[in-house]
Structure formats: C-alpha cells, structure tokens
Write a protein that holds these residues in place. Sequence first.
Motif, PDB file in Angstrom:
ATOM      1  N   ASP A 149     -54.781 -15.814  -8.232  1.00 40.07           N
ATOM      2  CA  ASP A 149     -55.608 -15.671  -7.034  1.00 40.07           C
ATOM      3  C   ASP A 149     -57.084 -15.909  -7.332  1.00 40.07           C
ATOM      4  O   ASP A 149     -57.932 -15.763  -6.457  1.00 40.07           O
ATOM      5  N   HIS A 150     -57.387 -16.275  -8.583  1.00 38.37           N
ATOM      6  CA  HIS A 150     -58.748 -16.646  -8.949  1.00 38.37           C
ATOM      7  C   HIS A 150     -58.686 -17.466 -10.245  1.00 38.37           C
ATOM      8  O   HIS A 150     -57.682 -17.420 -10.958  1.00 38.37           O
ATOM      9  N   GLU A 152     -58.890 -17.668 -13.578  1.00 36.93           N
ATOM     10  CA  GLU A 152     -58.969 -16.792 -14.746  1.00 36.93           C
ATOM     11  C   GLU A 152     -58.946 -17.603 -16.042  1.00 36.93           C
ATOM     12  O   GLU A 152     -58.074 -18.461 -16.236  1.00 36.93           O
ATOM     13  N   GLN A 179     -63.690 -22.488 -17.558  1.00 41.58           N
ATOM     14  CA  GLN A 179     -63.842 -22.153 -16.147  1.00 41.58           C
ATOM     15  C   GLN A 179     -63.522 -23.343 -15.236  1.00 41.58           C
ATOM     16  O   GLN A 179     -62.813 -23.197 -14.238  1.00 41.58           O
ATOM     17  N   GLU A 183     -60.386 -23.645 -12.491  1.00 39.84           N
ATOM     18  CA  GLU A 183     -60.597 -23.940 -11.067  1.00 39.84           C
ATOM     19  C   GLU A 183     -59.691 -25.084 -10.619  1.00 39.84           C
ATOM     20  O   GLU A 183     -59.162 -25.067  -9.499  1.00 39.84           O
ATOM     21  N   LEU A 186     -56.154 -23.676 -10.240  1.00 43.53           N
ATOM     22  CA  LEU A 186     -56.021 -22.870  -9.020  1.00 43.53           C
ATOM     23  C   LEU A 186     -55.893 -23.768  -7.797  1.00 43.53           C
ATOM     24  O   LEU A 186     -55.055 -23.532  -6.916  1.00 43.53           O
ATOM     25  N   ASP A 270     -60.778  -4.281 -12.253  1.00 46.64           N
ATOM     26  CA  ASP A 270     -60.037  -4.767 -11.087  1.00 46.64           C
ATOM     27  C   ASP A 270     -58.968  -3.775 -10.618  1.00 46.64           C
ATOM     28  O   ASP A 270     -58.697  -3.691  -9.412  1.00 46.64           O
TER      29      ASP A 270
END
Length: 460
Positions: A149-150, A152, A179, A183, A186, A270
């Motif tokens: 969901d992000h 990671e 990073q 992205e 995702l 989290d």
Amino acid sequence: MKVIILAGGGGSRLFPLSRTLFPKQFLKLNGEESLLAQTIARFLSVVNPADMVVVTNQEYVHLVRTELIAAKAQDAHILLEPVARNTAPAVAFAARYCLEQLGCRADEILYVTPSDHIVHPVDKFAANVRQVIELAKQGKVVTLGIQPDHPETGYGYIQAGQPFGEGFAVQSFCEKPDQKTAEVYLAAGNYYWNSGMFAFTIQCLMGELAAYQPAVYALAESSLAEMTANFTEMPNISLDYAIAEKSAELVMLPITAQWNDIGSWDAIYDVLDKDADGNAVKGDCMPIECSNTLILGHSRLIAGIGLEDILIVETDDVIVVAKKGESQKVKDLVCELKAKGRVEADEHTTVYRPWGFYTVLGTGPGYKMKKIVVNPGEILSLQMHYHRSEHWIVIGGTAKVTIGDTEQMVHENESIFVPQTTKHRLENPGRLPLQIIEVQNGSYLGEDDIVRFNDRYGRA
C-alpha cells in the motif's frame, strides 16, 4: 501438516530493544504476548502444538520454552541447530527431523514461518493457510505475498505472473529496491511484498534442494545424527536464494490478513496506537507540541518539545534517536557497536538464563553489582571464578548455598561470601523466587570467567 517456526535469528533492526541475546521474536511490542507466542497462537486454529517444530539454538532454548508455556503449547517440538546457517539449512534440518522423529511421510506438508511478524485477524490468516495447503498438495513451492500500500524499500518483492488456482505463478523475485524502483513496483500492481512464509511437501523440498542446492541436499539425505554432526558444512544461504529465486514450481498466494514484519522502528510506529497529533507514545513520556513522532520510554521520564517525524527509543542503557524514514540504518549502528566491542550490541542490562535472570545494577573499576532472581526449584551450575570474589545478600526467598565442601541455608536479610577460585553453587529450594544482590570484586569481571563443573542445563 507440520508448522516449522524459525526462531533462531538474532535480528538487529530493532536495537536497542532487540539484542543478540534477546532478539526480536521474544519482544512484547503490541500487547502482553511476545511475537513468538503470537506466532504459535495463530497456528493453533489449524494444527495441534504437537505438529509444530520450533527451530532455534542453544542460546535461546530457555526463552523458547518459556514462550511455549505462555502460549499453552508445551507439546511443540524444539529443534536446536548446531550452528547458525540461515533458513535453507534450518528448513532442511527440520524436514529430516520430521521424517525421522515425527514419522512423517514424504507427502507431509511443511509450512515454514518466521517467528517475529504481526499477522491479524487470526481467522483470515487460518483461511489463507488452508488455501496454501491445497496449492502445496499439487507439488508446488508456495510463498505468501502481501499487496503493498506504499513504496516500501525495506522488503523484497515478488512479481506475480499468470493466475494459478487461488494464487499466481511467480514471474520473479526482486531484492529490496530503492525508492524510485519501489514506486514503479507499486504502480505496476502485480508486485507483492515477500512475507518470508513458504509451504511445500517434504518430497517437493528435497527435489528442489537436489536440483538447486546439492550440498544442502546431500546432508539432508543423511541421518539426523549425521546431519547434526556435519551441520557446519552447510552453506550459509536463505531459502529465498536457495530455492525460491530458482524454482520452476513457485506459486504465490496473496494474504488477505493484515501483515507487518515490524522490521524497523518506522514499521513499529505504523502498528502502534496514536494520539490526535499522530504521536505513538509508550512509557513515562511527555510530548509537547510534537507530531508524527514515536517515543518509547523504559526507565526514565522522556520529554519531547516541538518534535516532528522523530523516533526515540530508550532502554536503561541506550537511547536511540532517528529521523523517520532512516530507521533501516539502525542495523548499521549495531554493526559499528559490534566492531567496537560494545557489550550493548549483544545484551541488555537484564540477561535471561535457564534458571531465571540477572540485572546489572552498576559497574566500575574492580566491581560489579547485580540483582539475581532464581526461579523456584532452579539451580545454578557448580562453578568457580579465577579473577573475582562474590558477596551475596538475600533480599527475598531462601537460598541453598554450596561453598567448597560446605552447604548451608541463607535467609532473607542474611549474606554470605564466596572466595575467589572456590567452587560454589546457588539454589532456590523454596516456592517463591529467590532474590539476591551480588557484589563482585576482582581484576576481571567478564561473564566468560566461569568454570563450570556440573550443570543441570548442559552448559558444563
């Protein structure tokens, strides 16, 4: 099905709470149960304790036994690795144990799981396990993935290919990305986080080892006794590298339960409850005009003023402060501490032993003070020290003390002196915990200045 719980790792990413002698799986981070006890509990709706095998090492065996009792799973099996050789040799060792000691057949399914993750709710997870069983029955190596969901960067990824039953054929395994790559994964929609959980039949596992890891396979095909004796010859390799990245039989099942491997302080933040300003606070802490900050206190008041996106973790001997998003570098900190020979990398001021535990209260040139707690009915080894003497003061319970050829009872508010190079032993014959203050004096006060002559726990 047999559940293989891997509990031998000494992770460093949650320092200072996690140390070499008290790693992450024994921490109580999100309640009153350790992560290991939670792992055991979520499988109890699927198998009996006697169908669980906890793989660990001699250093942690007393901690594992304590957690099995806490989880009401005393019938689970404990398998001790002779030396640490990563997850592929550990799983092969467990498979041989299941065949020889538990009478398993080649078509028995092994479900391999880490012991230090948070997974909930249990009913959804149990449903996923039953789906895994059906896939493993088809001779597949089954791994479990989590829909991200992000973006990671702390997890490996699994690229899903064509549908296969309830899951997908695996197109590729991917290392922890930067990073930008995270992205991209995702946005693609067919990349899943690698949970580290696997399932397969023993026959399938042996076939994959024969094809891709002949050195591991050769030892796994020998007897359990031979495998134990020759375990140092095992390569140090994970199950991911050994099989998963090479296998043509790999399928991935998406987990519908919530999952977090809490592999960093950012991940801990989290999962913890937060106040209206986004602060996660535990312990004696006072955040003033702080936001999105984690403060975990232990032994003193911690006051934060005007902090934003900061992580603070305190124990009685270490305080770690980091920016959110940088907590993966805690592992680098631990490596630096080990390189400098700092004891903080390996142990807390409280150290657990098979008989109980001790806490270092203070230390200085030529002296060390400890509080020692011996559980009812337990006994320390018959031992002596070359470089120190000890003075014991009983503050709770009754001690049975052996010094040289003399044995005597020492009661509350009484004390006794143990001379240097004299054999001695401490025992709790009562029904209450024995508590003593120990004052050590000498030129060297390291824990390795112990010569054991006899020991209930096999350490002599």
